[in-house]
Design a protein around this motif. Structure first.
Motif, PDB file in Angstrom:
ATOM      1  N   MET A   1      88.011  16.083 -79.117  1.00 37.45           N
ATOM      2  CA  MET A   1      88.277  16.027 -80.549  1.00 37.45           C
ATOM      3  C   MET A   1      89.724  16.401 -80.842  1.00 37.45           C
ATOM      4  N   SER A   2      90.180  17.512 -80.233  1.00 35.25           N
ATOM      5  CA  SER A   2      91.551  17.966 -80.453  1.00 35.25           C
ATOM      6  C   SER A   2      92.548  16.956 -79.907  1.00 35.25           C
ATOM      7  N   SER A   3      92.190  16.321 -78.776  1.00 35.75           N
ATOM      8  CA  SER A   3      93.062  15.296 -78.201  1.00 35.75           C
ATOM      9  C   SER A   3      93.184  14.107 -79.144  1.00 35.75           C
ATOM     10  N   SER A   4      92.075  13.729 -79.787  1.00 35.58           N
ATOM     11  CA  SER A   4      92.084  12.625 -80.741  1.00 35.58           C
ATOM     12  C   SER A   4      92.957  12.947 -81.943  1.00 35.58           C
ATOM     13  N   LEU A   5      92.834  14.182 -82.447  1.00 32.92           N
ATOM     14  CA  LEU A   5      93.652  14.599 -83.585  1.00 32.92           C
ATOM     15  C   LEU A   5      95.119  14.632 -83.215  1.00 32.92           C
ATOM     16  N   SER A   6      95.422  15.096 -81.990  1.00 30.10           N
ATOM     17  CA  SER A   6      96.805  15.153 -81.536  1.00 30.10           C
ATOM     18  C   SER A   6      97.415  13.764 -81.474  1.00 30.10           C
ATOM     19  N   PHE A   7      96.649  12.782 -80.967  1.00 32.41           N
ATOM     20  CA  PHE A   7      97.192  11.432 -80.880  1.00 32.41           C
ATOM     21  C   PHE A   7      97.375  10.820 -82.261  1.00 32.41           C
ATOM     22  N   LYS A   8      96.500  11.161 -83.203  1.00 31.59           N
ATOM     23  CA  LYS A   8      96.670  10.670 -84.574  1.00 31.59           C
ATOM     24  C   LYS A   8      97.968  11.199 -85.179  1.00 31.59           C
ATOM     25  N   LYS A   9      98.292  12.445 -84.867  1.00 27.71           N
ATOM     26  CA  LYS A   9      99.571  13.000 -85.331  1.00 27.71           C
ATOM     27  C   LYS A   9     100.742  12.266 -84.692  1.00 27.71           C
ATOM     28  N   GLU A  10     100.598  11.929 -83.422  1.00 30.60           N
ATOM     29  CA  GLU A  10     101.668  11.198 -82.732  1.00 30.60           C
ATOM     30  C   GLU A  10     101.830   9.796 -83.303  1.00 30.60           C
ATOM     31  N   ILE A  11     100.710   9.159 -83.683  1.00 31.40           N
ATOM     32  CA  ILE A  11     100.798   7.852 -84.336  1.00 31.40           C
ATOM     33  C   ILE A  11     101.553   7.978 -85.653  1.00 31.40           C
ATOM     34  N   LEU A  12     101.248   9.041 -86.407  1.00 35.02           N
ATOM     35  CA  LEU A  12     101.929   9.260 -87.678  1.00 35.02           C
ATOM     36  C   LEU A  12     103.424   9.466 -87.465  1.00 35.02           C
ATOM     37  N   ILE A  13     103.779  10.271 -86.454  1.00 33.63           N
ATOM     38  CA  ILE A  13     105.193  10.494 -86.140  1.00 33.63           C
ATOM     39  C   ILE A  13     105.860   9.182 -85.741  1.00 33.63           C
ATOM     40  N   GLY A  14     105.148   8.379 -84.936  1.00 39.92           N
ATOM     41  CA  GLY A  14     105.685   7.086 -84.524  1.00 39.92           C
ATOM     42  C   GLY A  14     105.914   6.157 -85.709  1.00 39.92           C
ATOM     43  N   LEU A  15     104.979   6.149 -86.659  1.00 34.05           N
ATOM     44  CA  LEU A  15     105.124   5.294 -87.843  1.00 34.05           C
ATOM     45  C   LEU A  15     106.275   5.768 -88.725  1.00 34.05           C
ATOM     46  N   ILE A  16     106.438   7.085 -88.834  1.00 32.02           N
ATOM     47  CA  ILE A  16     107.563   7.622 -89.607  1.00 32.02           C
ATOM     48  C   ILE A  16     108.890   7.228 -88.947  1.00 32.02           C
ATOM     49  N   GLY A  17     108.933   7.369 -87.612  1.00 31.22           N
ATOM     50  CA  GLY A  17     110.138   6.961 -86.886  1.00 31.22           C
ATOM     51  C   GLY A  17     110.420   5.479 -87.054  1.00 31.22           C
ATOM     52  N   LEU A  18     109.357   4.656 -87.009  1.00 30.33           N
ATOM     53  CA  LEU A  18     109.521   3.214 -87.184  1.00 30.33           C
ATOM     54  C   LEU A  18     110.039   2.895 -88.588  1.00 30.33           C
ATOM     55  N   ALA A  19     109.516   3.603 -89.595  1.00 30.08           N
ATOM     56  CA  ALA A  19     109.970   3.383 -90.975  1.00 30.08           C
ATOM     57  C   ALA A  19     111.461   3.697 -91.117  1.00 30.08           C
ATOM     58  N   ILE A  20     111.898   4.773 -90.459  1.00 29.81           N
ATOM     59  CA  ILE A  20     113.321   5.136 -90.501  1.00 29.81           C
ATOM     60  C   ILE A  20     114.166   4.054 -89.843  1.00 29.81           C
ATOM     61  N   LEU A  21     113.700   3.568 -88.681  1.00 31.56           N
ATOM     62  CA  LEU A  21     114.438   2.519 -87.979  1.00 31.56           C
ATOM     63  C   LEU A  21     114.503   1.234 -88.802  1.00 31.56           C
ATOM     64  N   ILE A  22     113.395   0.888 -89.461  1.00 34.76           N
ATOM     65  CA  ILE A  22     113.367  -0.325 -90.283  1.00 34.76           C
ATOM     66  C   ILE A  22     114.346  -0.221 -91.451  1.00 34.76           C
ATOM     67  N   ALA A  23     114.548   1.010 -91.961  1.00 37.29           N
ATOM     68  CA  ALA A  23     115.426   1.211 -93.117  1.00 37.29           C
ATOM     69  C   ALA A  23     116.906   1.158 -92.758  1.00 37.29           C
ATOM     70  N   ILE A  24     117.250   1.312 -91.488  1.00 35.01           N
ATOM     71  CA  ILE A  24     118.664   1.410 -91.095  1.00 35.01           C
ATOM     72  C   ILE A  24     119.490   0.196 -91.520  1.00 35.01           C
ATOM     73  N   PRO A  25     118.991  -1.053 -91.341  1.00 33.17           N
ATOM     74  CA  PRO A  25     119.818  -2.197 -91.776  1.00 33.17           C
ATOM     75  C   PRO A  25     120.123  -2.194 -93.266  1.00 33.17           C
ATOM     76  N   PHE A  26     119.298  -1.526 -94.065  1.00 25.44           N
ATOM     77  CA  PHE A  26     119.571  -1.443 -95.500  1.00 25.44           C
ATOM     78  C   PHE A  26     120.631  -0.393 -95.821  1.00 25.44           C
ATOM     79  N   LEU A  27     120.869   0.501 -94.845  1.00 24.04           N
ATOM     80  CA  LEU A  27     121.832   1.585 -95.054  1.00 24.04           C
ATOM     81  C   LEU A  27     123.201   1.279 -94.459  1.00 24.04           C
TER      82      LEU A  27
END
Length: 323
Positions: free
Chosen positions: A1-27
């Motif tokens: 269960m804890s491993s599943s929650l940990s990976f969900k947090k990593e997915i969230l971090i990955g999506l946040i990182g991806l959002a930042i990368l996607i925004a770079i061409p606009f900046l």
């Protein structure tokens, strides 16, 4: 269960990182920045795939570039000769490198330590020689002639640098998350067990050869994805992609970034690309300057930078808890 929650947090971090990368061409409209991130996506996947073998499997491969180059050539040839869509060509490149990894890995993983390392190097030099000599198919030492067609991908023109940047970012983040999921799965922990004590794992009924072979195939498949991104970026495939120096660069990336932290090879890839760019602009003694930098990391930190940071953080928090 804890491993599943940990990976969900990593997915969230990955999506946040991806959002930042996607925004770079606009900046910023800097072509240098976009090109750097595209190359980082390719080499970050490549180095992380090698770390499946080195950091998690305890198998140091000196010939991993054969899968990076194999993926690039397979993708380029499929696009040139058959005119298939980009997704089909990417899948074909992954399958080709997976089959290549199956054949070569079935032989190599039977050996240990330095014998394994040099046998992978021998196979890599064999693949490189085939690329050089089969000039009617591969273009020989000139690489694939005529470039790789940049057909639209679901209506998106990947000939446009910004579109290719977004595509590389998405593929890079998704590939890293998949690798992270695999390494955090029961198979990933079994691979670590085999790395730490193969005899004990064998005593517990684990097929050590099969576990190592699966790791070899997985690393080959993901390395090919890095090769595909690089082939898209340069609109071609060249023998240097499968040369031993490319394998050496991947090892340097892991050494500089760290092999015990999952994100370490990506950090190392970014550092090596940055140092390469700076050194190329400032001095003609590229090899000497880069060698000095690698020595500083090896002798100064005595480990990759992420390993150093994690150890320092653990010491700091431990002292804070004791006080």
């Amino acid at each position: 269960m804890s491993s599943s929650l940990s990976f969900k947090k990593e997915i969230l971090i990955g999506l946040i990182g991806l959002a930042i990368l996607i925004a770079i061409p606009f900046l910023t409209s800097s072509r240098v920045t976009l090109d750097f991130v595209i190359r980082l996506a390719a080499f970050g996947i490549f180095a992380t795939s090698l770390n499946i073998l080195v950091g998690y499997g305890g198998m140091v491969s000196f010939g991993h570039a054969m899968f990076f180059g194999g993926g690039a050539y397979a993708y380029g040839l499929l696009m040139q000769k058959t005119g298939v869509s980009i997704p089909v060509a990417i899948l074909g490149a992954i399958v080709f490198s997976g089959v290549l990894g199956l054949v070569i890995g079935a032989i190599c993983v039977r050996l240990k330590e330095i014998y394994f390392s040099f046998l992978t190097l021998a196979f890599q030099m064999l693949i490189h020689s085939v690329i050089i000599t089969w000039s009617s198919l591969t273009g020989g030492d000139q690489g694939l002639m005529g470039g790789i067609p940049r057909t639209p991908f679901w209506g998106i023109n990947l000939g446009n640098t910004t579109n290719l940047y977004w595509f590389a970012c998405v593929i890079g983040v998704v590939s890293l998350l998949i690798m992270r999921y695999i390494l955090q799965s029961p198979y990933g922990y079994t691979l670590r067990m085999v790395r730490d004590n193969a005899d004990r794992a064998r005593f517990l009924g684990i097929d050590v050869w099969r576990v190592k072979l699966y790791a070899f195939i997985l690393s080959a498949c993901f390395a090919s994805i890095g090769g595909v991104i690089m082939a898209m970026f340069v609109s071609g495939a060249f023998p240097e992609f499968s040369y031993w120096t490319m394998s050496g660069e991947a090892v340097f990336m892991i050494m500089m970034g760290g092999l015990h932290a999952f994100i370490g090879p990506v950090v190392g890839a970014g550092l090596l690309l940055m140092f390469n760019d700076i050194i190329s602009r400032t001095t003609e003694y590229h090899g000497l300057a880069l060698g000095i930098i690698v020595l500083i990391f090896a002798l100064g930190f005595k480990r990759g930078i992420t390993d150093f940071v994690v150890q320092a953080w653990n010491m700091f928090t431990r002292k804070g808890a004791q006080s």
